[in-house]
Structure formats: C-alpha cells, structure tokens
Design an enzyme around this catalytic site. Structure first.
Site, PDB file in Angstrom:
ATOM      1  N   ASP A 268       3.862  15.675  -0.621  1.00  0.00           N
ATOM      2  CA  ASP A 268       4.398  15.316   0.737  1.00  0.00           C
ATOM      3  C   ASP A 268       5.381  16.447   0.828  1.00  0.00           C
ATOM      4  O   ASP A 268       6.083  16.590   1.799  1.00  0.00           O
ATOM      5  CB  ASP A 268       5.166  13.649   0.515  1.00  0.00           C
TER       6      ASP A 268
ATOM      7  N   GLN B  45       4.600   5.973  -1.748  1.00  0.00           N
ATOM      8  CA  GLN B  45       4.918   5.361  -0.262  1.00  0.00           C
ATOM      9  C   GLN B  45       6.274   5.065  -0.065  1.00  0.00           C
ATOM     10  O   GLN B  45       6.635   4.201  -0.746  1.00  0.00           O
ATOM     11  CB  GLN B  45       3.681   4.493  -0.113  1.00  0.00           C
TER      12      GLN B  45
ATOM     13  N   LYS C 283      -4.955   6.292   4.020  1.00  0.00           N
ATOM     14  CA  LYS C 283      -4.878   7.659   3.336  1.00  0.00           C
ATOM     15  C   LYS C 283      -6.039   7.612   2.169  1.00  0.00           C
ATOM     16  O   LYS C 283      -6.979   8.711   1.919  1.00  0.00           O
ATOM     17  CB  LYS C 283      -3.662   7.815   2.700  1.00  0.00           C
TER      18      LYS C 283
END
Ligand code: NAD
Length: 283
Positions: free
Chosen positions: A119, A96, A52
């Site tokens: 997200d 994460q 990422k």
C-alpha cells in the site's frame, strides 16, 4: 458537458498488461503473492477484501487471507505481520483499514517490511515519495495519476487543488502532482472557504469523505475533476462530487462508481507484481 474519465476501462487495460507480466514471472518460478489481513467484522472492509482477492485470482496471483477477530490484541496482529514478513510466498502485505479501536495504525503499518509494503503506507515509502525517490506509491493516488496520463490531461504548470490531507490519499496525491510540476494546494477540514480554492483549480481531486461536498458553483469552467469519495447510500454508491451539477462545468470528470475505485485495485495488483519482480531479481 464533461467527458468521462473511464476508470473501469483503464483498469481493464492495466489488468491485461499485468496478466502478461505475471506469466513471465511465473515462467521464472515466482507467483506474485498478496497477503490480506482483515481485523474485525466491518462489512465494507469485508467487501473490499473480497474484491481484492478476486482481482488477484483474475490475473494469476496467489492471495492469502488472514482474518482476526475484533478482540485481537495489537501483539497478535504485530506477530502475524512478523510471520508474513518472513514468508517467501508473500510479496505484498495489506492490512485492511480502518482497524478496530485500540489498535495503533501507525505501529501496525510500521511493522510491515517496507519491501512488502504493497500500500506504500510505511513511513519509509511515504518519505521516499515526499523526497521524489522511487518506491512503492499508495494505490489510489497512483491510480489517479494513471488515468490522467491515459487521457493525456495536461498537468505541468497548472493549478491543482487536492481536497483532503489523509496519509493514504490527499498527501501522497499532492506529492505526485508536485512531481508532475503542478502548483498544488491542499485543502482540509479547516480550510475556511473551500470554493474559493477549488474555483482557481485546473484540476480538482476530491478525497474528503463528504458526499457532495463539491458542487458546480465551486468549479471553474473547463476544469478536470477527479472524485475519490465512495459512499454507500440508499440510492446506490455516490462520491464526494455532485456529479450532474459539476459535469455541466468540467471538461473531464470521473464517475462514481467506475472511476477511481477500479484503478485503486489495479494499482494494488501492479504494486504486488512490482514487489514480486524485485524479490525475483534478488533470488
Ligand atoms: P479521511 O477521512 O482519512 O480524510 C478526509 C480528509 O478530508 C481529511 O484530511 C479532512 O481534513 C478532509 N475534509 C473533511 N471535511 C472537509 C471539508 N469540509 N472541507 C475540506 N476538507 C475536508 O479519508 P480518506 O481515507 O482520505 O478517504 C477520503 C474518501 O475517499 C472517502 O470517501 C473514502 O471512502 C474514499 N476512498 C476511496 C478510495 C477508492 O478506491 N476510490 C480509496 C481510498 C479512499
């Protein structure tokens, strides 16, 4: 024999568009910034975070990594998120997953400013999606919609089966397909006869986290099959679908790797840029 839905190529095209949008935004003095929070030392998570960060650098975004030890307390993590919420260099915050045991995913996600929830996992953004309102959409299901659109896969009025009901893939996927006017069935670990459901589907999205759970006998001739699963095995990376077997029946199929994975990262970048553009408009 199925044709490939090429996630790698689709993601490359998306990244090119994002580079242009990023340059426009930088011209206005705003550099999109993504904060990536990694807690503990899960090797797969470290790989994902590295990918990422690299993807951010490639399109001209800034990325900021915050690594906490597995022994970090929930308060330490929540305090860090509070600081990131207040940091104007940061437009998107990604924690994460999975988190080490003892840390509440719900409380941690709930602490992220919904306006920086890159997200789309915050209940406010999940609720907006469920209500059909505009908002930040989780990256993996958003990427699946994007590849279906790129290959002009017809959706309206057809039957979709989503295998998996997680908050990060299955449920948002089902909402997006409903939004595209499909008739949607969600299957999960208590579904008694998975094959009976998938055989009725024109589109099957598999996000069960079970290698090879869908084989050719479970797929209708001509169906479109999207494999979200990722498993690292001695033979390499495999998905939730028995690719060779299912490719005999399907009209279109995503490979693993090179399918949904690259799209997820491209959508993370797109969400970061959208949040930065919004922040830029407020300034
Ligand atoms: P999860 O474990 O949170 O959820 C799995 C879901 O599958 C659950 O809802 C469960 O009920 C269902 N399930 C389990 N066994 C089943 C069975 N036998 N029949 C029917 N349903 C069953 O997983 P997740 O986070 O949603 O991820 C699913 C998979 O997708 C994993 O392999 C994960 O690594 C992968 N993933 C890939 C990407 C990507 O970018 N390609 C992104 C996210 C997740």
């Amino acid at each position: 024999m199925a044709q490939l839905l090429d996630g790698k190529e689709t993601a490359r095209e998306i990244r090119e568009e994002l580079k242009t949008r990023c340059a426009v935004l930088k011209g206005k003095g705003v550099t999109p910034g993504l904060a990536v929070v990694l807690v503990g030392n899960d090797p797969a998570s470290a790989i994902y975070v590295g990918q990422k960060e690299k993807a951010c650098g490639d399109v001209g975004f800034s990325s900021f990594r915050y690594a906490l030890p597995a022994s970090a307390t929930e308060k330490e993590l929540l305090d860090l998120i509070g600081q990131l919420n207040a940091d104007t260099r940061i437009h998107g915050i990604l924690v994460q997953l999975p988190l080490p045991k003892g840390l509440s995913v719900d409380r941690v996600i709930g602490r992220i400013d919904p306006g920086k929830d890159v997200d789309g996992f915050h209940p406010l953004n999940a609720g907006r999606l469920a209500c059909g309102l505009p908002g930040i959409v989780p990256c993996t299901p958003k990427g699946v919609m994007r590849i279906l659109e790129r290959y002009a896969i017809p959706l309206e009025g057809r039957n979709a089966v989503v295998v998996g009901r997680s908050n990060i893939v299955g449920k948002p996927m089902a909402h997006l397909l409903l939004g595209a006017n499909m008739t949607v069935t969600i299957c999960h670990s208590r579904t008694p006869d998975l094959g009976a459901e998938t055989r009725r589907a024109d589109l099957i999205i598999v996000a069960a986290g079970r290698p090879g759970i869908v084989d050719g006998s479970m797929v209708k001739e001509g169906a479109v099959v999207v494999d979200v699963g990722i498993h690292r095995t001695a033979e390499g990376i495999v998905g939730d679908v028995k690719f060779e077997d299912v490719a005999e029946k399907a009209s279109w199929i995503t490979p693993v790797p090179g399918g949904v994975g690259p799209l997820t990262i491209a959508m993370l970048l797109e969400n970061t840029l959208e949040l930065a553009e919004r922040a830029g408009r407020k300034e």
